[in-house]
Enzyme design. Structure first.
Site, PDB file in Angstrom:
ATOM      1  N   ALA A 124       0.804  -1.217   0.000  1.00 28.89           N
ATOM      2  CA  ALA A 124       0.000   0.000   0.000  1.00 28.89           C
ATOM      3  C   ALA A 124       0.839   1.270   0.000  1.00 28.89           C
ATOM      4  CB  ALA A 124      -0.927  -0.020   1.209  1.00 28.89           C
ATOM      5  N   ASN A 190       1.632  -4.023   7.751  1.00 27.52           N
ATOM      6  CA  ASN A 190       2.225  -4.268   6.426  1.00 27.52           C
ATOM      7  C   ASN A 190       3.067  -3.105   5.904  1.00 27.52           C
ATOM      8  OD1 ASN A 190       1.332  -6.973   5.703  1.00 27.52           O
ATOM      9  ND2 ASN A 190      -0.722  -6.110   5.876  1.00 27.52           N
ATOM     10  N   HIS A 220      -0.461   7.467   4.289  1.00 28.48           N
ATOM     11  CA  HIS A 220       0.866   6.984   4.687  1.00 28.48           C
ATOM     12  C   HIS A 220       1.899   8.043   4.335  1.00 28.48           C
ATOM     13  CE1 HIS A 220      -1.012   3.066   5.080  1.00 28.48           C
ATOM     14  NE2 HIS A 220      -1.451   3.172   3.840  1.00 28.48           N
TER      15      HIS A 220
HETATM   16  N1  LIG Z   1       1.364  -5.304   1.859  1.00 33.80           N
HETATM   17  C1  LIG Z   1       0.285  -4.542   2.064  1.00 33.80           C
HETATM   18  O1  LIG Z   1       0.336  -3.308   1.993  1.00 33.80           O
HETATM   19  C2  LIG Z   1      -1.016  -5.208   2.394  1.00 33.80           C
HETATM   20  C3  LIG Z   1      -2.204  -4.464   2.404  1.00 33.80           C
HETATM   21  C4  LIG Z   1      -3.392  -5.117   2.697  1.00 33.80           C
HETATM   22  C5  LIG Z   1      -3.398  -6.472   3.008  1.00 33.80           C
HETATM   23  N2  LIG Z   1      -2.219  -7.160   3.008  1.00 33.80           N
HETATM   24  C6  LIG Z   1      -2.165  -8.608   3.376  1.00 33.80           C
HETATM   25  O2  LIG Z   1      -2.890  -9.350   2.447  1.00 33.80           O
HETATM   26  C7  LIG Z   1      -3.683 -10.308   3.134  1.00 33.80           C
HETATM   27  C8  LIG Z   1      -4.931 -10.594   2.318  1.00 33.80           C
HETATM   28  O3  LIG Z   1      -5.724  -9.407   2.227  1.00 33.80           O
HETATM   29  P1  LIG Z   1      -7.241  -9.511   1.738  1.00 33.80           P
HETATM   30  O4  LIG Z   1      -7.796  -8.136   1.761  1.00 33.80           O
HETATM   31  O5  LIG Z   1      -7.316 -10.324   0.489  1.00 33.80           O
HETATM   32  O6  LIG Z   1      -7.862 -10.359   2.966  1.00 33.80           O
HETATM   33  P2  LIG Z   1      -9.217 -11.193   2.946  1.00 33.80           P
HETATM   34  O7  LIG Z   1      -9.576 -11.336   4.396  1.00 33.80           O
HETATM   35  O8  LIG Z   1     -10.194 -10.614   2.016  1.00 33.80           O
HETATM   36  O9  LIG Z   1      -8.783 -12.634   2.384  1.00 33.80           O
HETATM   37  C9  LIG Z   1      -7.892 -13.511   3.030  1.00 33.80           C
HETATM   38  C10 LIG Z   1      -8.188 -14.932   2.543  1.00 33.80           C
HETATM   39  O10 LIG Z   1      -7.146 -15.798   3.020  1.00 33.80           O
HETATM   40  C11 LIG Z   1      -7.747 -16.986   3.542  1.00 33.80           C
HETATM   41  N3  LIG Z   1      -6.835 -17.532   4.553  1.00 33.80           N
HETATM   42  C12 LIG Z   1      -6.585 -17.051   5.797  1.00 33.80           C
HETATM   43  N4  LIG Z   1      -5.640 -17.790   6.403  1.00 33.80           N
HETATM   44  C13 LIG Z   1      -5.294 -18.763   5.534  1.00 33.80           C
HETATM   45  C14 LIG Z   1      -4.383 -19.845   5.580  1.00 33.80           C
HETATM   46  N5  LIG Z   1      -3.626 -20.086   6.667  1.00 33.80           N
HETATM   47  N6  LIG Z   1      -4.289 -20.659   4.494  1.00 33.80           N
HETATM   48  C15 LIG Z   1      -5.054 -20.438   3.394  1.00 33.80           C
HETATM   49  N7  LIG Z   1      -5.941 -19.421   3.293  1.00 33.80           N
HETATM   50  C16 LIG Z   1      -6.066 -18.599   4.349  1.00 33.80           C
HETATM   51  C17 LIG Z   1      -9.098 -16.552   4.098  1.00 33.80           C
HETATM   52  O11 LIG Z   1      -9.996 -17.636   4.180  1.00 33.80           O
HETATM   53  C18 LIG Z   1      -9.518 -15.485   3.080  1.00 33.80           C
HETATM   54  O12 LIG Z   1     -10.252 -16.054   2.004  1.00 33.80           O
HETATM   55  C19 LIG Z   1      -3.985  -9.649   4.502  1.00 33.80           C
HETATM   56  O13 LIG Z   1      -4.180 -10.630   5.484  1.00 33.80           O
HETATM   57  C20 LIG Z   1      -2.774  -8.821   4.766  1.00 33.80           C
HETATM   58  O14 LIG Z   1      -1.850  -9.549   5.567  1.00 33.80           O
HETATM   59  C21 LIG Z   1      -1.054  -6.571   2.701  1.00 33.80           C
END
Ligand SMILES: NC(=O)c1ccc[n+]([C@@H]2O[C@H](COP(=O)([O-])OP(=O)(O)OC[C@H]3O[C@@H](n4cnc5c(N)ncnc54)[C@H](O)[C@@H]3O)[C@@H](O)[C@H]2O)c1
Length: 269
Positions: A124, A190, A220
């Protein structure tokens, strides 16, 4: 430049970021996509264009060209090390998981054993390329300020310390290192983690988190001072259409990383 060979990607996590990844890149850049998700049968996974993997050994047997993680910190700690040990490169969305020293150690030893690469996305935030380039000249200071509307901090440690519903002016809810921020605010770790790993590390990166009732978007700011100059980045991010807690830019950053860094597609004008 990408060659014309067949390209298949395994995606861990079929949530907002995983779905947007598939919707954007399937067929245009990626020939086959399969999902590994803890949830049994969310509607999206009945889409017959995508494969379904229910266990890690199925993912390994499917032999993807690259594995994409967008599932959360738990998946990074438990699934990603196994995948790296099996020799598959992993593009990491949940960069905040790297704030935990044991997770970092496990990922790097697994990548060594498997001869594989861990590729964290910028996510992000922008300016990560300039920050890591400046780090080569020596960084004196790196600060990250995360400013979000009060509702974005509900359900976090801030809700115990501040009456988020009654804030009328910006309130600092955390000031400390990136490492402390990740422990206290894991769901918001993150961006601080991306700044830390490309700059001064978790212990020397200074983080301020603010609940701000005057803003709508997640904002940010990064400041860095190095031998080669100063850097100031300021971003205001719209939420992802699929998950209000995720910045839209994070999903786009994952797509950009896979297209440019993994597939090696170059932009030529
Ligand atoms: N780098 C960044 O700036 C940034 C920003 C936002 C989110 N993220 C990361 O990305 C991830 C996903 O975001 P999102 O908005 O798609 O979340 P989300 O909640 O919409 O989707 C997460 C999915 O992962 C699945 N899941 C959870 N744990 C699991 C596991 N151990 N094995 C398999 N599947 C699993 C869940 O069932 C869900 O379908 C977040 O958890 C966050 O850590 C990173």
């Amino acid at each position: 430049m990408r060659d014309s060979r067949f390209f298949r990607v395994a995606v861990i996590g079929a949530g907002a970021i995983g779905q947007s990844f598939a919707a954007s890149l399937f067929k245009e850049h990626i020939d086959e996509i399969s999902f590994l998700d803890l949830r049994e049968t969310p509607g999206f996974l009945t889409d017959e264009r995508y494969g379904r993997l229910s266990r890690i050994h199925e993912l390994v047997a499917w032999r993807p060209d690259v594995v994409v993680e967008c599932a959360g910190h738990n998946a990074v700690a438990t699934i990603v090390p196994q995948v790296l040990r099996e020799g598959f490169d992993v593009v990491l969305s949940s960069v905040g998981a790297l704030a935990t020293p044991d997770v970092r150690a496990s990922l790097s030893s697994s990548a060594r054993v498997g001869g594989s690469r861990l590729i964290p996305i910028a996510g992000a935030v922008g300016g990560i390329d300039a920050l890591s380039a400046a780090a080569r000249s020596g960084l004196d200071v790196v600060t990250y300020t995360g400013r979000k509307p009060p509702i974005a901090w509900s359900g976090t440690a801030a809700a115990q310390e501040v009456n988020l519903d009654e804030l009328t002016s910006p309130q600092v809810i955390f000031a400390g290192t990136a490492e402390e921020a990740a422990i206290k605010y894991p769901a918001n770790a993150n961006v601080a983690a991306a700044v830390a790993i490309h700059g001064l590390g978790f212990e020397k990166t200074t983080v301020t988190l603010i609940a701000d009732p005057t803003i709508r978007l997640n904002c940010h700011e990064i400041y860095a001072k190095s031998k080669s100059g100063e850097l100031r980045i300021s971003m205001s991010n719209e939420p992802s259409p699929g998950n209000p807690k995720t910045s839209w830019l994070a999903a786009l950053s994952l797509q950009q990383t896979v297209v440019n860094k993994v597939l090696g597609v170059q932009w030529v004008t």
